[in-house]
Design an enzyme around this catalytic site. Structure first.
Site, PDB file in Angstrom:
ATOM      1  N   CYS A  60      48.628  13.104  27.859  1.00  0.00           N
ATOM      2  CA  CYS A  60      47.263  13.277  28.242  1.00  0.00           C
ATOM      3  C   CYS A  60      46.333  14.533  28.526  1.00  0.00           C
ATOM      4  O   CYS A  60      45.445  14.841  28.778  1.00  0.00           O
ATOM      5  CB  CYS A  60      47.054  12.367  29.625  1.00  0.00           C
ATOM      6  N   HIS A 101      40.453  14.099  32.950  1.00  0.00           N
ATOM      7  CA  HIS A 101      41.229  12.967  32.046  1.00  0.00           C
ATOM      8  C   HIS A 101      40.840  11.858  32.735  1.00  0.00           C
ATOM      9  O   HIS A 101      40.894  11.239  34.048  1.00  0.00           O
ATOM     10  CB  HIS A 101      42.681  13.327  32.117  1.00  0.00           C
ATOM     11  N   ASN A 157      42.025   4.209  28.957  1.00  0.00           N
ATOM     12  CA  ASN A 157      42.697   5.663  29.024  1.00  0.00           C
ATOM     13  C   ASN A 157      43.202   5.873  27.753  1.00  0.00           C
ATOM     14  O   ASN A 157      43.917   5.312  27.020  1.00  0.00           O
ATOM     15  CB  ASN A 157      43.892   5.481  29.962  1.00  0.00           C
TER      16      ASN A 157
HETATM   17  O1  UT7 Z   1      47.388   9.088  31.968  1.00  0.00           O
HETATM   18  C1  UT7 Z   1      48.095   8.784  33.181  1.00  0.00           C
HETATM   19  C2  UT7 Z   1      48.538   7.167  32.791  1.00  0.00           C
HETATM   20  N1  UT7 Z   1      48.682   6.343  34.172  1.00  0.00           N
HETATM   21  C3  UT7 Z   1      47.680   6.113  35.091  1.00  0.00           C
HETATM   22  O2  UT7 Z   1      46.919   6.358  35.036  1.00  0.00           O
HETATM   23  C4  UT7 Z   1      48.460   5.049  35.944  1.00  0.00           C
HETATM   24  C5  UT7 Z   1      48.246   5.307  37.376  1.00  0.00           C
HETATM   25  N2  UT7 Z   1      48.474   4.608  38.372  1.00  0.00           N
HETATM   26  C6  UT7 Z   1      47.737   3.632  38.444  1.00  0.00           C
HETATM   27  O3  UT7 Z   1      46.349   3.699  38.047  1.00  0.00           O
HETATM   28  C7  UT7 Z   1      47.830   2.209  39.383  1.00  0.00           C
HETATM   29  O4  UT7 Z   1      49.148   2.482  39.995  1.00  0.00           O
HETATM   30  C8  UT7 Z   1      47.965   0.928  38.620  1.00  0.00           C
HETATM   31  C9  UT7 Z   1      46.469   0.646  38.192  1.00  0.00           C
HETATM   32  C10 UT7 Z   1      48.980   1.062  37.160  1.00  0.00           C
HETATM   33  C11 UT7 Z   1      48.470  -0.238  39.190  1.00  0.00           C
HETATM   34  O5  UT7 Z   1      47.901  -0.281  40.712  1.00  0.00           O
HETATM   35  P1  UT7 Z   1      48.370  -0.637  41.910  1.00  0.00           P
HETATM   36  O6  UT7 Z   1      47.262  -0.589  43.040  1.00  0.00           O
HETATM   37  O7  UT7 Z   1      49.590   0.836  42.171  1.00  0.00           O
HETATM   38  O8  UT7 Z   1      49.364  -1.871  41.808  1.00  0.00           O
HETATM   39  P2  UT7 Z   1      50.877  -2.038  41.902  1.00  0.00           P
HETATM   40  O9  UT7 Z   1      51.559  -1.465  40.710  1.00  0.00           O
HETATM   41  O10 UT7 Z   1      51.324  -1.827  43.472  1.00  0.00           O
HETATM   42  O11 UT7 Z   1      50.883  -3.640  41.475  1.00  0.00           O
HETATM   43  C12 UT7 Z   1      50.222  -4.658  42.687  1.00  0.00           C
HETATM   44  C13 UT7 Z   1      50.525  -6.040  42.097  1.00  0.00           C
HETATM   45  C14 UT7 Z   1      51.953  -6.244  41.808  1.00  0.00           C
HETATM   46  O12 UT7 Z   1      52.065  -7.875  42.224  1.00  0.00           O
HETATM   47  P3  UT7 Z   1      52.992  -7.948  43.579  1.00  0.00           P
HETATM   48  O13 UT7 Z   1      54.215  -7.159  43.292  1.00  0.00           O
HETATM   49  O14 UT7 Z   1      52.237  -7.349  44.645  1.00  0.00           O
HETATM   50  O15 UT7 Z   1      52.890  -9.515  43.581  1.00  0.00           O
HETATM   51  C15 UT7 Z   1      51.767  -6.252  40.355  1.00  0.00           C
HETATM   52  O16 UT7 Z   1      52.803  -7.013  39.726  1.00  0.00           O
HETATM   53  O17 UT7 Z   1      49.763  -6.152  41.101  1.00  0.00           O
HETATM   54  C16 UT7 Z   1      50.299  -6.776  39.996  1.00  0.00           C
HETATM   55  N3  UT7 Z   1      50.043  -6.175  38.813  1.00  0.00           N
HETATM   56  C17 UT7 Z   1      49.267  -6.963  37.971  1.00  0.00           C
HETATM   57  N4  UT7 Z   1      48.428  -8.196  38.190  1.00  0.00           N
HETATM   58  C18 UT7 Z   1      47.532  -8.494  37.338  1.00  0.00           C
HETATM   59  C19 UT7 Z   1      50.283  -5.058  37.883  1.00  0.00           C
HETATM   60  N5  UT7 Z   1      49.511  -5.151  36.790  1.00  0.00           N
HETATM   61  C20 UT7 Z   1      48.732  -6.274  36.846  1.00  0.00           C
HETATM   62  C21 UT7 Z   1      47.724  -6.807  35.842  1.00  0.00           C
HETATM   63  N6  UT7 Z   1      47.201  -7.849  35.999  1.00  0.00           N
HETATM   64  N7  UT7 Z   1      47.434  -6.111  34.768  1.00  0.00           N
END
Ligand code: UT7
Length: 319
Positions: A113, A246, A276
């Site tokens: 990225c 980005h 993204n």
């Molecule tokens: O160019 C760089 C590329 N990478 C990025 O930009 C990623 C950077 N990270 C992020 O933006 C965030 O970490 C995410 C958006 C990927 C995730 O958000 P988060 O607030 O860190 O969520 P999390 O990973 O802690 O997950 C929270 C919950 C989980 O469920 P439980 O364990 O709390 O029951 C996940 O299983 O959200 C669940 N979850 C989803 N639910 C619905 C994860 N992905 C999804 C989804 N839809 N797509």
């Protein structure tokens, strides 16, 4: 002509738009979750017959028209991509062929990225060394081809597209400075752990990501790299007209803007419509803001990016 100016921008997006609601029909996710956690509403996804090079070529052609140049004027072509058409030759050579170019220097650049900022910085260094009048730097991706559509933690985040700039030697300052960094200690945090071996890809051809680690790292280093560019030029955040980071997600953009102390109204945001798009995200956002009239000649632009590796960097441009 000791300076480098940004003489044209262009971009290209696949026609097919996939909304969050459409994702809901085949992934265990919801529009509400995606909006709240990422700010993404939709993304563009390449058609079967579209490739990274075809998107890159369209973006490059648009940037050349904006610059009033032809492909024959380009001495250096860099394509920043994580999703090349082939293992080899480079996507840059494929774009060269599509543009009808038979000379100059052409190569791909892989910094995920951060690829576009790495591309601009590399072109800058070539140009300052002499012998290059015009460089075409393209960020282009068909990133959705690296997604496991059963992995909801990654597949909702990304999209396809391309953006391009022409950099030209000039009498007045334009590209003020660029700053690059990398730390390979984080290879496993964000990667596609696949290599072509004996006819198959092993161990896996899909994006693997520790989302929360990426989030924290991204905010920290985009802030640091932005401050580095401003300090290098004895400028402050108050001097910046447009911050074009980005486009990872709106929470990362918002947190970075607050840490940097920049008004959120000055942040160009396209991740809501593009998702993204990795190396394409900054030049796509830049081209959108140029064409809708927000970015005007004389504006001070601050670019900052972070990507797998980790890699990160910034560039300061007087447009
Ligand atoms: O160019 C760089 C590329 N990478 C990025 O930009 C990623 C950077 N990270 C992020 O933006 C965030 O970490 C995410 C958006 C990927 C995730 O958000 P988060 O607030 O860190 O969520 P999390 O990973 O802690 O997950 C929270 C919950 C989980 O469920 P439980 O364990 O709390 O029951 C996940 O299983 O959200 C669940 N979850 C989803 N639910 C619905 C994860 N992905 C999804 C989804 N839809 N797509």
């Amino acid at each position: 002509m000791n300076h480098i100016r940004l003489s044209g921008t262009g971009s290209a997006l696949p026609a097919r738009i996939v909304s969050n609601q459409e994702l809901e029909t085949f992934v265990d996710t919801s529009d509400t979750w995606i909006r709240e956690r990422t700010g993404i509403l939709q993304r563009h996804i390449a058609a079967e017959d579209e490739t990274t090079s075809s998107l890159a070529t369209r973006a490059g052609q648009a940037a050349l028209i904006a610059a009033g140049l032809t492909p024959a004027d380009i001495d250096l072509l860099i394509v920043a991509t994580t999703t090349p058409d082939m293992v080899f030759p480079s996507t840059a050579c494929i774009v060269q062929q599509a543009l009808g170019m038979t000379g100059g220097i052409a190569f791909d650049l892989q910094a995920v990225c951060t690829g576009f900022v790495y591309g601009v910085a590399t072109a800058e260094r070539f140009m300052r060394a002499g012998g290059i009048r015009h460089a075409l730097v393209i960020g282009a991706e068909t990133f959705t081809r690296l997604l496991d559509w059963k992995d909801r933690s990654t597949c909702v985040l990304f999209g396809d597209g391309a953006g391009a700039v022409v950099l030209s030697m000039a009498d007045q300052p334009g590209l003020l400075s660029s700053h690059l960094h990398a730390d390979g200690n984080h290879v496993g945090t964000l990667c596609v752990p696949g290599a072509v071996r004996g006819g198959s890809i092993t161990p896996a051809p899909f994006v693997h990501m520790d989302g929360q680690s990426v989030f924290k790292f991204a905010v920290r280093v985009m802030d640091e790299a932005s401050r580095e560019a401003l300090a290098h030029n004895q400028l402050t955040v108050a001097d910046v007209d447009w911050f074009i980071p980005h486009q990872a997600n709106t929470r990362i953009l918002g947190s970075t803007a607050r840490k940097l102390g920049i008004d959120e109204q000055k942040v160009v945001v396209t991740v809501d419509r593009h998702g993204n798009t990795s190396a394409a995200s900054i030049p796509l956002a830049l081209d959108v803001a140029v064409r809708d009239g927000r970015v005007r000649r004389g504006a001070l632009l601050l670019l900052a990016a972070v990507g797998g590796g980790f890699t990160w960097g910034s560039a300061l441009i007087r447009y």
